[in-house]
Design an enzyme around this catalytic site. Structure first.
Site, PDB file in Angstrom:
ATOM      1  N   SER A 168       0.850  -1.193   0.000  1.00  0.00           N
ATOM      2  CA  SER A 168       0.000   0.000   0.000  1.00  0.00           C
ATOM      3  C   SER A 168       0.884   1.241   0.000  1.00  0.00           C
ATOM      4  O   SER A 168       1.526   1.515  -1.007  1.00  0.00           O
ATOM      5  CB  SER A 168      -0.991   0.026   1.165  1.00  0.00           C
ATOM      6  OG  SER A 168      -1.967   1.020   0.923  1.00  0.00           O
TER       7      SER A 168
ATOM      8  N   HIS B 147       5.520  13.504   7.423  1.00  0.00           N
ATOM      9  CA  HIS B 147       5.452  14.955   7.267  1.00  0.00           C
ATOM     10  C   HIS B 147       6.160  15.553   8.474  1.00  0.00           C
ATOM     11  O   HIS B 147       5.789  15.254   9.617  1.00  0.00           O
ATOM     12  CB  HIS B 147       4.002  15.432   7.209  1.00  0.00           C
ATOM     13  CG  HIS B 147       3.171  14.686   6.203  1.00  0.00           C
ATOM     14  ND1 HIS B 147       3.114  15.047   4.877  1.00  0.00           N
ATOM     15  CD2 HIS B 147       2.403  13.581   6.334  1.00  0.00           C
ATOM     16  CE1 HIS B 147       2.315  14.213   4.231  1.00  0.00           C
ATOM     17  NE2 HIS B 147       1.877  13.307   5.089  1.00  0.00           N
TER      18      HIS B 147
ATOM     19  N   CYS C 151      -1.624  -3.897   3.489  1.00  0.00           N
ATOM     20  CA  CYS C 151      -2.581  -4.989   3.377  1.00  0.00           C
ATOM     21  C   CYS C 151      -1.839  -6.310   3.462  1.00  0.00           C
ATOM     22  O   CYS C 151      -0.658  -6.406   3.105  1.00  0.00           O
ATOM     23  CB  CYS C 151      -3.336  -4.908   2.049  1.00  0.00           C
ATOM     24  SG  CYS C 151      -4.442  -3.494   1.934  1.00  0.00           S
TER      25      CYS C 151
ATOM     26  N   GLU D   2     -33.225 -10.350  19.948  1.00  0.00           N
ATOM     27  CA  GLU D   2     -32.688 -11.652  20.327  1.00  0.00           C
ATOM     28  C   GLU D   2     -33.776 -12.675  20.647  1.00  0.00           C
ATOM     29  O   GLU D   2     -33.531 -13.877  20.599  1.00  0.00           O
ATOM     30  CB  GLU D   2     -31.775 -11.529  21.551  1.00  0.00           C
ATOM     31  CG  GLU D   2     -30.603 -10.575  21.379  1.00  0.00           C
ATOM     32  CD  GLU D   2     -30.913  -9.192  21.922  1.00  0.00           C
ATOM     33  OE1 GLU D   2     -29.983  -8.554  22.439  1.00  0.00           O
ATOM     34  OE2 GLU D   2     -32.074  -8.757  21.824  1.00  0.00           O
TER      35      GLU D   2
ATOM     36  N   ASP E 227     -40.607  -6.486  15.195  1.00  0.00           N
ATOM     37  CA  ASP E 227     -39.258  -5.961  14.960  1.00  0.00           C
ATOM     38  C   ASP E 227     -39.149  -5.571  13.495  1.00  0.00           C
ATOM     39  O   ASP E 227     -39.604  -6.305  12.619  1.00  0.00           O
ATOM     40  CB  ASP E 227     -38.186  -6.992  15.325  1.00  0.00           C
ATOM     41  CG  ASP E 227     -36.812  -6.351  15.495  1.00  0.00           C
ATOM     42  OD1 ASP E 227     -36.295  -5.781  14.517  1.00  0.00           O
ATOM     43  OD2 ASP E 227     -36.276  -6.428  16.609  1.00  0.00           O
TER      44      ASP E 227
ATOM     45  N   PRO F 257     -31.336  15.180  17.169  1.00  0.00           N
ATOM     46  CA  PRO F 257     -32.782  15.399  17.260  1.00  0.00           C
ATOM     47  C   PRO F 257     -33.571  14.852  16.080  1.00  0.00           C
ATOM     48  O   PRO F 257     -34.769  14.580  16.221  1.00  0.00           O
ATOM     49  CB  PRO F 257     -32.899  16.932  17.347  1.00  0.00           C
ATOM     50  CG  PRO F 257     -31.578  17.460  16.890  1.00  0.00           C
ATOM     51  CD  PRO F 257     -30.561  16.423  17.224  1.00  0.00           C
TER      52      PRO F 257
END
Length: 438
Positions: free
Chosen positions: A98, A103, A118, A234, A253, A318
Site C-alpha cells: 500500500s 510529514h 494490506c 434476540e 421488529d 434530534p
C-alpha cells in the site's frame, strides 16, 4: 441493550434479503458479507523529540523511511520527497502492500507518520517503531485502525468525548442489514451482539438485562395473558414473557435480517427452529416484521404488558428516527393499548450521573402520561449498570416494590436474579429522579 429495532427507514422488510441473499435460517451463511474488503492495518503515529536538522534532511528521511519499511517486511517500489521553505519535508513511499508517508515540522521537533499495509507480509507497527529508533524520537504515540475483513475491535460511543473499545475474538457474523451494521463476535463477556457499534447484549450479562426488562413489569401487571414486545431482536424477552405466564406474545421488529442473525449466531434467545415457529405463529409467540410504532398506532388490541426494548434515545441527534419511538405521543399510544391493570415498560438509558439525560427525560415523560390516568412511573434498577428501565402503571400504586414482591410466589416460574427483597429495593427511583417530579 437487547434490541435490534433500529431507526425507521423507508426500506421494505424484504430489503435485508436483497442485500445479503445468503443470510437466513439454516443457510450456512459465511461469517462475513460478500462485500468484505481486503484486510489491512493503518497506523497513524506522531513522533516527537527529534533533532530539527534530521527533520530537514530529505536524503536521510528517505533513507530512514525506506530502511524501516524494508526491515518490517514491506516492499518499497518508489519514494517521492518534497522539501519546503523555509523548513520541513514530506516523504511518500509507494509499497507493494500500500503506502507510507511522513510529514516533518523541524520547528516543533516532530513528524506525523502514516503507514498502511494490506496482507500479513508487512508489519506497519514495526515499521513505525523502527523509524522512531532511526530518527531518535523520544516520544511516540500511535493508533492502529483495522481496515477491511472481519473487525478486530469495536469502538463503542458512551457519551460525548468518551468511548469504550471491545477487543474481538472470533467474529461469527458481520452484515449491513439495510437498517444497521450488525456484528456478532466473541468478547471478554462471551458471544456479543453489536448494532451500529453499540453493545446490545452479551452472553454473560444478557440474563441480568432481560430479567430486569421483563419480570418487574410482569409482576406489576394485574393479569399476564397477552404481551407485546417491540424490538428485542434476540427473542429472550418474548420467551421470558411466556415463562412468566403469558399465553400469547406479539413480537414486532423492523429488521428481519438482524432477528435471523441473532437466532443463528447467539447462544441465547431464539434458535432457528423457535424463530421459524414464531414467524409462522405456531405457538404462543407471534412474530411480525414491521415498524413497531406503526403497529401500535394502527392496532385496536389491548395487552396486559407492553415492553419497548430499543437502542438508546439520541438527544444529541434530534432528527434521528429512533427518537420517534421515545416521544410522548408514542408512550401515550402504548399506554392506551394497555388493559385496565396493564403495564408499559421502556428501556430508558443509564442511571450513571454522567450519561443520564435520556433517563431523566423519560422519567418526566412517564410521569406526565401515567399521571393523566391516575397512575405513575416506576423505576426499575438493573445490576447491568449501563441501563435502567421505566414501568408505567395506569392505576394508583403507592409501593410498587411491595406489590411486585407480593405477587412473585404465585408466578408459574421464578426469575433467577430477582427475589422479593430485590424487588422492594430496586423499584425505588434514585433521589435525583424523584426530585424531578415530587
Amino acid at each position: 441493550m437487547s434490541s435490534s429495532t433500529s431507526p425507521i427507514m423507508s426500506v421494505p422488510a424484504a430489503a435485508a434479503g436483497e442485500l445479503h441473499p445468503t443470510v437466513g435460517l439454516g443457510t450456512g451463511a459465511p461469517a462475513l458479507p460478500s462485500t468484505s474488503s481486503p484486510v489491512g492495518r493503518h497506523v497513524l503515529a506522531e513522533l516527537g523529540g527529534i533533532a530539527p536538522e534530521i527533520l530537514d534532511d530529505c536524503e536521510r528521511l528517505r533513507s530512514d523511511l525506506t530502511a524501516a519499511l524494508t526491515e518490517a517486511g514491506a516492499q518499497v517500489r518508489q519514494v517521492v520527497v518534497e522539501r519546503f521553505e523555509p523548513q520541513g519535508a514530506t516523504v511518500v513511499a509507494v509499497l507493494a502492500e500500500s503506502h507510507a508517508s511522513i510529514h516533518t515540522w523541524p520547528e516543533h521537533g516532530g513528524m506525523h507518520v502514516d503507514v498502511f499495509t494490506c496482507g500479513e507480509s508487512a508489519d506497519p507497527v514495526d515499521a513505525v517503531r523502527r523509524l522512531a529508533e532511526r530518527v531518535g524520537a523520544t516520544d511516540t504515540a500511535l493508533q492502529v485502525v483495522d481496515r477491511g475483513g472481519a473487525p478486530r475491535t469495536v469502538t463503542e460511543p458512551l457519551s460525548p468525548g468518551l468511548t469504550r473499545r471491545w477487543d474481538l475474538g472470533r467474529v461469527h457474523h458481520v452484515a449491513h442489514t439495510g437498517f444497521q451494521h450488525v456484528v456478532v463476535a466473541d468478547t471478554a463477556h462471551g458471544v456479543t451482539l453489536f448494532c451500529d457499534d453499540e453493545r446490545q447484549s452479551t452472553e454473560h450479562t444478557q440474563l441480568t438485562y432481560h430479567e430486569a426488562l421483563v419480570w418487574p413489569g410482569a409482576l406489576l401487571a394485574r393479569e399476564l395473558d397477552r404481551v407485546l414486545i417491540v424490538g428485542s431482536s434476540e427473542g429472550v424477552a418474548s420467551e421470558m414473557a411466556v415463562a412468566a405466564g403469558a399465553s400469547r406474545v406479539d413480537h414486532v421488529d423492523i429488521d428481519t435480517e438482524a432477528v435471523r442473525i441473532c437466532a443463528e449466531h447467539l447462544p441465547y434467545g431464539y434458535t432457528p427452529e423457535s424463530l421459524a415457529a414464531a414467524e409462522r405463529g405456531d405457538g404462543p409467540v407471534h412474530l411480525t416484521y414491521g415498524d413497531g410504532r406503526q403497529f401500535v398506532l394502527e392496532s385496536d388490541e389491548h395487552w396486559d404488558l407492553v415492553v419497548v426494548d430499543l437502542p438508546d434515545e439520541r438527544p444529541d441527534e434530534p432528527d434521528a428516527q429512533i427518537n420517534r419511538l421515545y416521544e410522548e405521543d408514542f408512550v401515550r399510544a402504548c399506554a392506551q393499548r394497555l388493559t385496565p391493570g396493564g403495564v408499559l415498560v421502556f428501556q430508558a438509558g443509564s442511571p450513571a450521573v454522567w450519561r443520564d439525560a435520556t433517563l431523566r427525560s423519560a422519567w418526566q415523560r412517564f410521569a406526565t402520561v401515567f399521571g393523566e390516568t391516575g397512575g405513575r412511573g416506576v423505576y426499575i434498577g438493573c445490576e447491568e449498570h449501563e441501563w435502567a428501565f421505566l414501568a408505567g402503571v395506569r392505576e394508583p400504586m403507592d409501593d410498587p416494590g411491595a406489590v411486585a414482591a407480593g405477587r412473585l410466589a404465585s408466578m408459574p416460574s421464578q426469575p433467577e436474579l430477582w427475589d422479593a427483597t430485590a424487588l422492594r429495593h430496586r423499584l425505588v427511583a434514585p433521589l435525583s429522579l424523584r426530585r424531578l417530579t415530587d
